[in-house]
Design an enzyme around this catalytic site. Structure first.
Site, PDB file in Angstrom:
ATOM      1  N   GLY A 289       0.781  -1.301   0.088  1.00  0.00           N
ATOM      2  CA  GLY A 289       0.074   0.190  -0.131  1.00  0.00           C
ATOM      3  C   GLY A 289       0.630   1.236  -0.238  1.00  0.00           C
ATOM      4  O   GLY A 289       1.697   1.537   0.728  1.00  0.00           O
TER       5      GLY A 289
ATOM      6  N   LEU B 147      -1.298   7.034   2.349  1.00  0.00           N
ATOM      7  CA  LEU B 147      -0.625   7.942   3.451  1.00  0.00           C
ATOM      8  C   LEU B 147      -0.165   6.914   4.730  1.00  0.00           C
ATOM      9  O   LEU B 147       1.152   7.131   4.960  1.00  0.00           O
ATOM     10  CB  LEU B 147      -1.551   8.990   4.141  1.00  0.00           C
ATOM     11  CG  LEU B 147      -1.585  10.133   3.232  1.00  0.00           C
ATOM     12  CD1 LEU B 147      -2.705  11.084   3.770  1.00  0.00           C
ATOM     13  CD2 LEU B 147      -0.534  11.001   3.141  1.00  0.00           C
TER      14      LEU B 147
ATOM     15  N   GLY C 112       0.808   3.717   4.107  1.00  0.00           N
ATOM     16  CA  GLY C 112       2.084   2.756   3.721  1.00  0.00           C
ATOM     17  C   GLY C 112       3.069   3.623   3.182  1.00  0.00           C
ATOM     18  O   GLY C 112       4.340   3.484   3.451  1.00  0.00           O
TER      19      GLY C 112
ATOM     20  N   ARG D 230     -20.323  12.781  12.268  1.00  0.00           N
ATOM     21  CA  ARG D 230     -21.106  12.140  10.921  1.00  0.00           C
ATOM     22  C   ARG D 230     -22.148  11.210  11.042  1.00  0.00           C
ATOM     23  O   ARG D 230     -23.479  11.394  10.512  1.00  0.00           O
ATOM     24  CB  ARG D 230     -19.948  11.402  10.230  1.00  0.00           C
ATOM     25  CG  ARG D 230     -18.876  12.403   9.830  1.00  0.00           C
ATOM     26  CD  ARG D 230     -17.946  11.837   9.259  1.00  0.00           C
ATOM     27  NE  ARG D 230     -16.905  12.808   8.541  1.00  0.00           N
ATOM     28  CZ  ARG D 230     -15.767  12.776   7.947  1.00  0.00           C
ATOM     29  NH1 ARG D 230     -15.218  11.292   7.973  1.00  0.00           N
ATOM     30  NH2 ARG D 230     -14.925  13.609   7.737  1.00  0.00           N
TER      31      ARG D 230
ATOM     32  N   HIS E 194     -18.424   5.725   3.505  1.00  0.00           N
ATOM     33  CA  HIS E 194     -17.527   6.582   3.328  1.00  0.00           C
ATOM     34  C   HIS E 194     -16.080   6.066   3.676  1.00  0.00           C
ATOM     35  O   HIS E 194     -15.113   6.003   3.134  1.00  0.00           O
ATOM     36  CB  HIS E 194     -17.717   7.924   3.898  1.00  0.00           C
ATOM     37  CG  HIS E 194     -16.522   8.817   3.733  1.00  0.00           C
ATOM     38  ND1 HIS E 194     -15.917   9.298   2.745  1.00  0.00           N
ATOM     39  CD2 HIS E 194     -15.797   9.558   4.916  1.00  0.00           C
ATOM     40  CE1 HIS E 194     -14.901  10.132   3.071  1.00  0.00           C
ATOM     41  NE2 HIS E 194     -14.902  10.081   4.341  1.00  0.00           N
TER      42      HIS E 194
ATOM     43  N   GLU F 234      -6.114   2.815   7.408  1.00  0.00           N
ATOM     44  CA  GLU F 234      -7.473   2.410   7.488  1.00  0.00           C
ATOM     45  C   GLU F 234      -7.659   0.936   7.599  1.00  0.00           C
ATOM     46  O   GLU F 234      -8.962   0.381   7.674  1.00  0.00           O
ATOM     47  CB  GLU F 234      -8.257   3.070   6.080  1.00  0.00           C
ATOM     48  CG  GLU F 234      -9.842   2.980   6.353  1.00  0.00           C
ATOM     49  CD  GLU F 234     -10.551   3.745   5.334  1.00  0.00           C
ATOM     50  OE1 GLU F 234     -10.118   4.578   4.739  1.00  0.00           O
ATOM     51  OE2 GLU F 234     -11.865   3.191   4.918  1.00  0.00           O
TER      52      GLU F 234
ATOM     53  N   LEU G 134      -6.600  10.796   8.673  1.00  0.00           N
ATOM     54  CA  LEU G 134      -5.247  11.169   7.949  1.00  0.00           C
ATOM     55  C   LEU G 134      -4.366  11.154   9.010  1.00  0.00           C
ATOM     56  O   LEU G 134      -3.040  10.912   9.154  1.00  0.00           O
ATOM     57  CB  LEU G 134      -5.297  12.444   7.091  1.00  0.00           C
ATOM     58  CG  LEU G 134      -6.256  12.705   6.072  1.00  0.00           C
ATOM     59  CD1 LEU G 134      -6.188  14.150   5.431  1.00  0.00           C
ATOM     60  CD2 LEU G 134      -6.084  11.795   5.052  1.00  0.00           C
TER      61      LEU G 134
HETATM   62  C1  LIG Z   1     -13.480  11.215  -0.540  1.00  0.00           C
HETATM   63  C2  LIG Z   1     -12.857  11.093   0.639  1.00  0.00           C
HETATM   64  C3  LIG Z   1     -12.325  12.057   1.405  1.00  0.00           C
HETATM   65  C4  LIG Z   1     -11.684  12.125   2.538  1.00  0.00           C
HETATM   66  N1  LIG Z   1     -11.282  13.281   3.344  1.00  0.00           N
HETATM   67  C5  LIG Z   1     -10.716  13.021   4.601  1.00  0.00           C
HETATM   68  C6  LIG Z   1     -10.297  14.038   5.189  1.00  0.00           C
HETATM   69  O1  LIG Z   1     -10.562  15.236   4.885  1.00  0.00           O
HETATM   70  N2  LIG Z   1      -9.577  13.787   6.365  1.00  0.00           N
HETATM   71  C7  LIG Z   1      -9.300  12.595   6.864  1.00  0.00           C
HETATM   72  O2  LIG Z   1      -8.847  12.487   7.848  1.00  0.00           O
HETATM   73  N3  LIG Z   1      -9.660  11.667   6.015  1.00  0.00           N
HETATM   74  C8  LIG Z   1     -10.492  11.661   4.918  1.00  0.00           C
HETATM   75  N4  LIG Z   1     -10.824  10.794   4.280  1.00  0.00           N
HETATM   76  C9  LIG Z   1     -10.334   9.244   4.689  1.00  0.00           C
HETATM   77  C10 LIG Z   1      -8.795   8.910   4.420  1.00  0.00           C
HETATM   78  O3  LIG Z   1      -8.598   9.672   3.055  1.00  0.00           O
HETATM   79  C11 LIG Z   1      -8.493   7.556   4.232  1.00  0.00           C
HETATM   80  O4  LIG Z   1      -8.975   6.804   5.416  1.00  0.00           O
HETATM   81  C12 LIG Z   1      -7.104   7.338   4.102  1.00  0.00           C
HETATM   82  O5  LIG Z   1      -6.340   8.178   3.170  1.00  0.00           O
HETATM   83  C13 LIG Z   1      -6.712   6.114   3.995  1.00  0.00           C
HETATM   84  O6  LIG Z   1      -5.247   5.860   3.631  1.00  0.00           O
HETATM   85  P1  LIG Z   1      -4.517   4.594   3.811  1.00  0.00           P
HETATM   86  O7  LIG Z   1      -2.991   4.871   3.542  1.00  0.00           O
HETATM   87  O8  LIG Z   1      -4.850   3.624   4.686  1.00  0.00           O
HETATM   88  O9  LIG Z   1      -5.171   3.551   2.241  1.00  0.00           O
HETATM   89  P2  LIG Z   1      -5.364   4.372   1.001  1.00  0.00           P
HETATM   90  O10 LIG Z   1      -5.006   5.816   0.592  1.00  0.00           O
HETATM   91  O11 LIG Z   1      -6.528   3.703   0.524  1.00  0.00           O
HETATM   92  O12 LIG Z   1      -4.055   3.558   0.172  1.00  0.00           O
HETATM   93  C14 LIG Z   1      -4.261   2.092  -0.228  1.00  0.00           C
HETATM   94  C15 LIG Z   1      -2.847   1.603  -0.901  1.00  0.00           C
HETATM   95  O13 LIG Z   1      -2.817   0.255  -0.907  1.00  0.00           O
HETATM   96  C16 LIG Z   1      -2.876  -0.391  -2.306  1.00  0.00           C
HETATM   97  N5  LIG Z   1      -3.469  -1.592  -2.298  1.00  0.00           N
HETATM   98  C17 LIG Z   1      -4.728  -1.862  -2.132  1.00  0.00           C
HETATM   99  N6  LIG Z   1      -4.743  -3.198  -2.110  1.00  0.00           N
HETATM  100  C18 LIG Z   1      -3.754  -3.645  -2.384  1.00  0.00           C
HETATM  101  C19 LIG Z   1      -3.284  -4.888  -2.861  1.00  0.00           C
HETATM  102  N7  LIG Z   1      -4.037  -6.071  -2.621  1.00  0.00           N
HETATM  103  N8  LIG Z   1      -1.848  -4.993  -3.352  1.00  0.00           N
HETATM  104  C20 LIG Z   1      -1.215  -4.041  -3.364  1.00  0.00           C
HETATM  105  N9  LIG Z   1      -1.568  -2.873  -3.009  1.00  0.00           N
HETATM  106  C21 LIG Z   1      -2.688  -2.734  -2.410  1.00  0.00           C
HETATM  107  C22 LIG Z   1      -3.507   0.933  -3.206  1.00  0.00           C
HETATM  108  O14 LIG Z   1      -2.908   0.934  -4.354  1.00  0.00           O
HETATM  109  C23 LIG Z   1      -3.120   2.299  -2.289  1.00  0.00           C
HETATM  110  O15 LIG Z   1      -1.772   2.417  -2.699  1.00  0.00           O
HETATM  111  C24 LIG Z   1     -11.556  10.678   3.095  1.00  0.00           C
HETATM  112  C25 LIG Z   1     -11.924   9.755   2.369  1.00  0.00           C
HETATM  113  C26 LIG Z   1     -12.597   9.736   1.097  1.00  0.00           C
HETATM  114  C27 LIG Z   1     -12.810   8.564   0.498  1.00  0.00           C
END
Ligand SMILES: Cc1cc2nc3c(=O)[nH]c(=O)nc-3n(C[C@H](O)[C@H](O)[C@H](O)COP(=O)(O)OP(=O)(O)OC[C@H]3O[C@@H](n4cnc5c(N)ncnc54)[C@H](O)[C@@H]3O)c2cc1C
Length: 656
Positions: free
Chosen positions: A50, A53, A55, A347, A418, A442, A458
Site C-alpha cells: 500500500g 498515506l 503505507g 457524521r 465513506h 484504514e 489522515l
Molecule cells: C473522498 C474522501 C475524502 C476524505 N477526506 C478525508 C479528510 O479530509 N480527512 C481525513 O482525515 N480523512 C479523509 N478521508 C479518509 C482518508 O482519506 C482515508 O482513510 C485514508 O487516506 C486511507 O489511507 P490508507 O493509506 O490507509 O489507504 P489508501 O490511501 O486507500 O491506500 C491504499 C493503498 O493500498 C494499495 N492497495 C490496495 N490493495 C492492494 C493490494 N491487494 N496489493 C497491493 N496494493 C494494494 C493501493 O494501491 C493504495 O496504494 C477521506 C476519504 C474519502 C474517500
C-alpha cells in the site's frame, strides 16, 4: 441465527497496553521495547503493501531508519493512492487557535465520537503524536493553509467545539501524500526502497506461523511473483466498496486484509462502517461512484429542509427554487436538535438526522432523498470571496457534477458509505494476531471505535506510519537479526502461489453470463438495504441468506473476459468481488451479534425515544475480533474487553 462460539479475552488477543498513567504509557512503552542497531537494520527486509498515506509514510520512515523496504501498490504510482481524495483536513492538538484545545481534549473528543468503543491507550497516543505530524509535514514543505500573519490556519470538524483541523484548501490528502511521496522517493533514490507499482498482493505467505512474504500479480503482464521479507506491513486502506456505491475510488478493496484474515489474522469490528452525511445524492442506475462534499463545508454551510410539505412538493416539481423559501419556513434540523454543536455534530448523528427528515417525507429531490447544505448566510456574512478561498474547488466540483451553482442555490446532499472503522485487529504495537504481520492506516480496526471523527483518518494513518510503527516494529525485528533473507523457494511460497493460480483459473472456468460489475451492484444493494444506515435482526438474517445466494450465483454464472496472463481489469474486479461476498457476510454476522446501537452501527431495536443510539455497555463494551475457521464454518468470535479509566463513560450528548 448461526451458532457463534465466543471467547472472552482469549490468549490470542493480547492487546499489550502498557501500564501506568495515560499520559506516560507511550513514552514508557518506547523505553521498554527492544531496538535494532543500525548495522542490523541493514540486514532486515520489510514489505509494505500500500502506497497511501499509511503505507508511504511507513515505508519512508522505515527506510530512513535503515531497513530494506519493498513497497507495493495497485496504481501506477504510490502518489495515486486513494488518500489523494481526502479533502477537508487533518486534526492535531496544537491549540494554535487558542481556543482551549489540548491533547487531552482531542483524546476525549475521539473517545466520545467513537461512542466508547475504542481503546483509551491507543487514542491517547494518537492525540499525543498528532502534533508531530504537523511539524513533519511542514518540514516536508506541505502547503498547509496559513492565516494573514503566516501562522497555520485551522477550521472545525464535526464532534468538536474547537478548531483543530489543518488543511490545504480542499485537497489536504493530495498535498500530504505529495509530502510522503517525496520522502519515499528520497529513499528510492538512495536504494533503500524498491517500489513495485501495479503489483497486487494476492496472498500472504507464512512460514513457521509467522508472516514471511506475499504473492503478487503484476497487473500489466499478469505474472505471479513471490516476495519475501522479515516482516509484512499491510496498509491497503478500507473495504467500503463492499457497498458498491461509496465515496471510495473503484480500485479500493479489502482483499489484502481478507487474505490475511484467512491466514489467521483476526478481523476487528467488521460491522463498524461510516456513513458520511454530505455526499452528492445518487442520481441514476448506471452510477458507480458517489462524490463526497467535504465535512469542512459544515463550518459555514447550514443544513435544512422545508418545514411545510407543500414547499417540498413545489421543490420536487421545480416550481420554486430553494432560495425562494423564506427563513421562517426552513427547518435547520441539526441546529434545532443539537444546539451545542449545531451543524457540526459527528457524521453518524448528522447522517441519521438527515435520513429521519427524508423518511418523514421532507427530502427535497425527486427521489425524496436529499437535504440542503446552504451557504447563503455565510456568503452574506463573509462575502463570496472568502467562501471561494475556503472551498472554491469543492464548489467547482459540485457545479460540474450537478449543474447547479452553489454560490446561488444550496447544495443537495445525502448520506453515503465513506469509511470503514473495522479492519484487521492489531495490538498496541500495530501487530495483528499473526507474528510479523502489521496493519496500519484504514486497514486496521483503528482507534475510531464505532464512529470516526472527521479529519482523524489522515491523522491516524500518518501517526501509524511516521511515528508508531517505526518504533514498534523494532521490538519484533530485534529477534530476527540472525535470520537470513526469506527464501522464496520455500514450499510455503510454492503452495500459496499454486492456490492463487487455482483461484484465478476457477474464475475463468465459470464461463457464465454476467460480468463482475453486475454482481457487485447487486451485493451493494443488499448491503445498503440490510447492513447500511439502519440495521435490524430480521434484515441482517435476510442479508446473510441473500449474500450467500448471490455468492453462489457469482461462482456459477460469472462471465470473465480476457486471459489470466495479461492486463485484465475484469479479472482484478472478479478477484476482489469474490472477497467482498465473504466480507459482507462477516459484516452482517458481526452486526447481528452486536445487539446495541453505537456510532455508525444503528440497530433499530436499540434507540432512545428521540431516535438516538442506545448503547448496551454491560453487554457490548468490547472489540469483536473474528477468527476464520474455514470456508464452510462459522467464524469464531473473540472479545477484547474495553474499559475506561480516564474518560467517564456517558451517553453521547451533542445537545448541550
Ligand atoms: C473522498 C474522501 C475524502 C476524505 N477526506 C478525508 C479528510 O479530509 N480527512 C481525513 O482525515 N480523512 C479523509 N478521508 C479518509 C482518508 O482519506 C482515508 O482513510 C485514508 O487516506 C486511507 O489511507 P490508507 O493509506 O490507509 O489507504 P489508501 O490511501 O486507500 O491506500 C491504499 C493503498 O493500498 C494499495 N492497495 C490496495 N490493495 C492492494 C493490494 N491487494 N496489493 C497491493 N496494493 C494494494 C493501493 O494501491 C493504495 O496504494 C477521506 C476519504 C474519502 C474517500
Amino acid at each position: 441465527m448461526q451458532h457463534i462460539i465466543v471467547f472472552n479475552m482469549s490468549q490470542k488477543l493480547v492487546s499489550k497496553i502498557p501500564q501506568g498513567p495515560i499520559a506516560a504509557k507511550w513514552t514508557r512503552h518506547k523505553e521498554e521495547i527492544r531496538t535494532v542497531s543500525p548495522a542490523n537494520k541493514r540486514k532486515l527486509e520489510v514489505i509494505v503493501v500500500g502506497g497511501g498515506l499509511g503505507g508511504a509514510s511507513a515505508a519512508a520512515a522505515l527506510a530512513e531508519l535503515g531497513y530494506n523496504v519493498k513497497i507495493f501498490c495497485i496504481s501506477d504510482s504510490p502518489r495515486r493512492a486513494h488518500s489523494v481524495a481526502a479533502q477537508g483536513g487533518i486534526n492535531a492538538a496544537k491549540n494554535y487557535a487558542n481556543d482551549n484545545d489540548s491533547v487531552y481534549r482531542l483524546f476525549c473528543d475521539t473517545i466520545k465520537g467513537g461512542d466508547y468503543r475504542s481503546r483509551e491507550a491507543n487514542v491517547y497516543r494518537l492525540a499525543e503524536v498528532s502534533n508531530l505530524i504537523i511539524d513533519q509535514c511542514v518540514a516536508q514543505g506541505v502547503p498547509l493553509a496559513r492565516d494573514y500573519g503566516g501562522l497555520l490556519e485551522n477550521r472545525s470538524f464535526g464532534g468538536t467545539q474547537v478548531s483543530r483541523t489543518f488543511f490545504a484548501k480542499g485537497q489536504t490528502g493530495q498535498q500530504l501524500l505529495l509530502g510522503a511521496y517525496a520522502a519515499l522517493n528520497r529513499q528510492i533514490a538512495k536504494g533503500n526502497i524498491r517500489s513495485y507499482p501495479r503489483h497486487e498482493m494476492l496472498d500472504l505467505v507464512m512460514i513457521g506461523g509467522e508472516a514471511k512474504g506475499i504473492i503478487t500479480r503484476n497487473l500489466i503482464t499478469g505474472a505471479l511473483e513471490r516476495h519475501g521479507a522479515h516482516a509484512v506491513v499491510v496498509a491497503t486502506g478500507g473495504y467500503g466498496n463492499v457497498y458498491f456505491l461509496s465515496t471510495n475510488a473503484m480500485n479500493c478493496n479489502g482483499s489484502a486484509i481478507w487474505q490475511c484474515y484467512k491466514k489467521g489474522a483476526f478481523f476487528g469490528n467488521p460491522c463498524f462502517t461510516q456513513i458520511h452525511p454530505t455526499c452528492i445524492p445518487v442520481h441514476g442506475d448506471q452510477q458507480s461512484k458517489l462524490t463526497l462534499m467535504s465535512e469542512s463545508l459544515r463550518n459555514d454551510g447550514r443544513i435544512w429542509v422545508p418545514k411545510k410539505k407543500e414547499d417540498v412538493e413545489n421543490l420536487r416539481n421545480h416550481l420554486i427554487k430553494p432560495s425562494q423559501i423564506p427563513e421562517e419556513a426552513r427547518d435547520y434540523f441539526l441546529e434545532r436538535r443539537y444546539p451545542a454543536y449545531g451543524n457540526l455534530v459527528p457524521r453518524d448523528v448528522a447522517s441519521r438526522a438527515g435520513k429521519e427528515r427524508c423518511d418523514a417525507g421532507f427530502g427535497v429531490n425527486r427521489a425524496g432523498k436529499a437535504v440542503f447544505l446552504d451557504f447563503a448566510s455565510a456568503i452574506s456574512r463573509l462575502g463570496r470571496q472568502v467562501i471561494e478561498e475556503r472551498y472554491g474547488n469543492l464548489f467547482h466540483m459540485y457545479e460540474k457534477i450537478t449543474g447547479v451553482n452553489p454560490y446561488r442555490e444550496p447544495m443537495m446532499i445525502y448520506p453515503a458509505i465513506h469509511y470503514t472503522m473495522g479492519g484487521l485487529w492489531v495490538d498496541y504495537n500495530l501487530m495483528t494476531t499473526i507474528p510479523g504481520l502489521y496493519a496500519i492506516g484504514e486497514a486496521n480496526f483503528s482507534d475510531h471505535g464505532g464512529n470516526r471523527l472527521g479529519a482523524s483518518a489522515l491523522m491516524q494513518g500518518l501517526a501509524d506510519g511516521y511515528f508508531i510503527l517505526p518504533y514498534t516494529i523494532g521490538d519484533y525485528l530485534a529477534s530476527k537479526i540472525q535470520e537470513p533473507p526469506t527464501d522464496v523457494r520455500d514450499a510455503a511460497f510454492e503452495e500459496a502461489e499454486q492456490a492463487v493460480r487455482m483461484r484465478i483459473n476457477q474464475l475463468f472456468e465459470i464461463k457464465g453470463t454476467h460480468p463482475a460489475d453486475y454482481f457487485h451492484r447487486e451485493l451493494g444493494k443488499l448491503m445498503w438495504a440490510y447492513v447500511g444506515m439502519a440495521r435490524n435482526h430480521e434484515g441482517l438474517n435476510k442479508a446473510t441468506t441473500e449474500i450467500a445466494a448471490l455468492k453462489r450465483e457469482f461462482w456459477n454464472n460469472l462471465c470473465l473476459s480476457g486471459v489470466p496472463n495479461e492486463f485484465n481489469q475484469e479479472l482484478e474486479k472478479a478477484l476482489r468481488l469474490a472477497d467482498f461476498f465473504e466480507m459482507g457476510a462477516l459484516m452482517a454476522l458481526d452486526a447481528l451479534d452486536r445487539n446495541e446501537s453505537c456510532g455508525g452501527h444503528f440497530r433499530e431495536e436499540m434507540q432512545t425515544p428521540d431516535g438516538e443510539t442506545l448503547r448496551d455497555d454491560l453487554g457490548y463494551m468490547y472489540v469483536s475480533a473474528w477468527e476464520y475457521k474455514g470456508e464452510n464454518s462459522v467464524p469464531q468470535l473473540h472479545k477484547e474487553d474495553l474499559w475506561f479509566e480516564f474518560v467517564p463513560v456517558a451517553a453521547r450528548n451533542y445537545k448541550d
